[in-house]
Design an enzyme around this catalytic site. Structure first.
Site, PDB file in Angstrom:
ATOM      1  N   LYS A  48      -8.435 -46.604  12.011  1.00  0.00           N
ATOM      2  CA  LYS A  48      -8.918 -47.863  11.439  1.00  0.00           C
ATOM      3  C   LYS A  48      -8.845 -47.765   9.918  1.00  0.00           C
ATOM      4  O   LYS A  48      -9.283 -46.768   9.329  1.00  0.00           O
ATOM      5  CB  LYS A  48     -10.365 -48.094  11.902  1.00  0.00           C
ATOM      6  N   HIS A  76     -10.180 -50.005   7.742  1.00  0.00           N
ATOM      7  CA  HIS A  76     -11.233 -50.760   7.059  1.00  0.00           C
ATOM      8  C   HIS A  76     -12.583 -50.324   7.629  1.00  0.00           C
ATOM      9  O   HIS A  76     -12.647 -49.532   8.577  1.00  0.00           O
ATOM     10  CB  HIS A  76     -11.030 -52.262   7.244  1.00  0.00           C
TER      11      HIS A  76
END
Length: 237
Positions: free
Chosen positions: A114, A116
């Protein structure tokens, strides 16, 4: 604080395994017929952990994992659930152990990092100490190797695996020519002997055969004969 197994349960391991097989049959998780495996074999049975698909089934499954772990005597400091099936299995086991008074940290991984929020590929508690990997079955040991690499990269120790069913059959490997061949060890044996992890299985193919032998009559007789023939062809000692 790590988890250390206490005294063995009143149920003998074989009794626990038989109860588990019956539960899987009743829940429709364990089916008999003709099913193609990842190795291309035609298996007379199929174990589909995705069908532990409601709260009652998942909760009872977690109880079986916890009982098997206590009976095994394995010690560990936290739980890791590899994506995808290992995530709910590991989470359910962590909840069950907490209910029994053994609160241990839990983490899992994403298939893709991921970029963010908190970022990264790992979610949950920091990986540290002796890690127990929780999954449903092992076919080739690929998921185990991937989990081990993640755990070691985080500075923790991949210590053991807990699985629901040990199929006790020969693994397959690709040769230098690219052809896939049977080898003389199972995925579980590979993880134990080559990767150095303890493996705790709730039940094995031998337990399934024992169940079919004890429940004679009707269609089960034919299923037993087919499962036995499959083990004679692909099974390991």
């Amino acid at each position: 604080m790590g988890f250390q197994a206490g005294a063995a349960l009143a149920d003998a391991p074989d009794a626990l395994a038989q109860e588990f097989v019956q539960f899987c049959v009743d829940a429709g998780v364990l089916k008999f017929g003709e099913f193609k495996t990842k190795a291309g074999r035609l298996s007379p049975y199929f174990f589909n952990a995705g069908l532990f698909d409601d709260g009652a089934k998942l909760g009872r499954l977690a109880q079986f994992y916890a009982k098997a772990l206590v009976a095994s005597g394995l010690e560990f400091d936290m739980i890791f659930g590899p994506a995808y099936k290992g995530i709910p299995l590991g989470a359910a086991l962590a909840v069950e152990l907490a209910r029994l008074g053994r609160n241990v940290p839990f983490a899992y991984n994403r298939k893709e990092a991921k970029d963010h929020g908190e970022g990264g590929i790992l979610v949950g508690a920091p990986l540290q100490g002796r890690v127990l990997i929780v999954d449903d079955v092992m076919s080739a040991g690929t998921a185990a190797r991937e989990s081990i690499a993640l755990i070691r990269a985080a500075g923790a120790v991949p210590h053991a695996m807990a699985i629901a069913l040990d199929r006790q059959e020969k693994a397959t490997e690709a040769g230098a020519d690219g052809a896939v061949r049977d080898v003389d060890h199972s995925a579980v044996q590979y993880v134990r002997q080559q990767l150095g992890l303890h493996v705790c299985a709730i039940a094995t193919l031998a337990d399934l055969l024992q169940y079919l032998t004890m429940h004679t009559g009707g269609a089960l007789d034919a299923h037993r004969d087919r499962v036995l023939a499959y083990r004679q062809r692909y099974g390991v000692t």
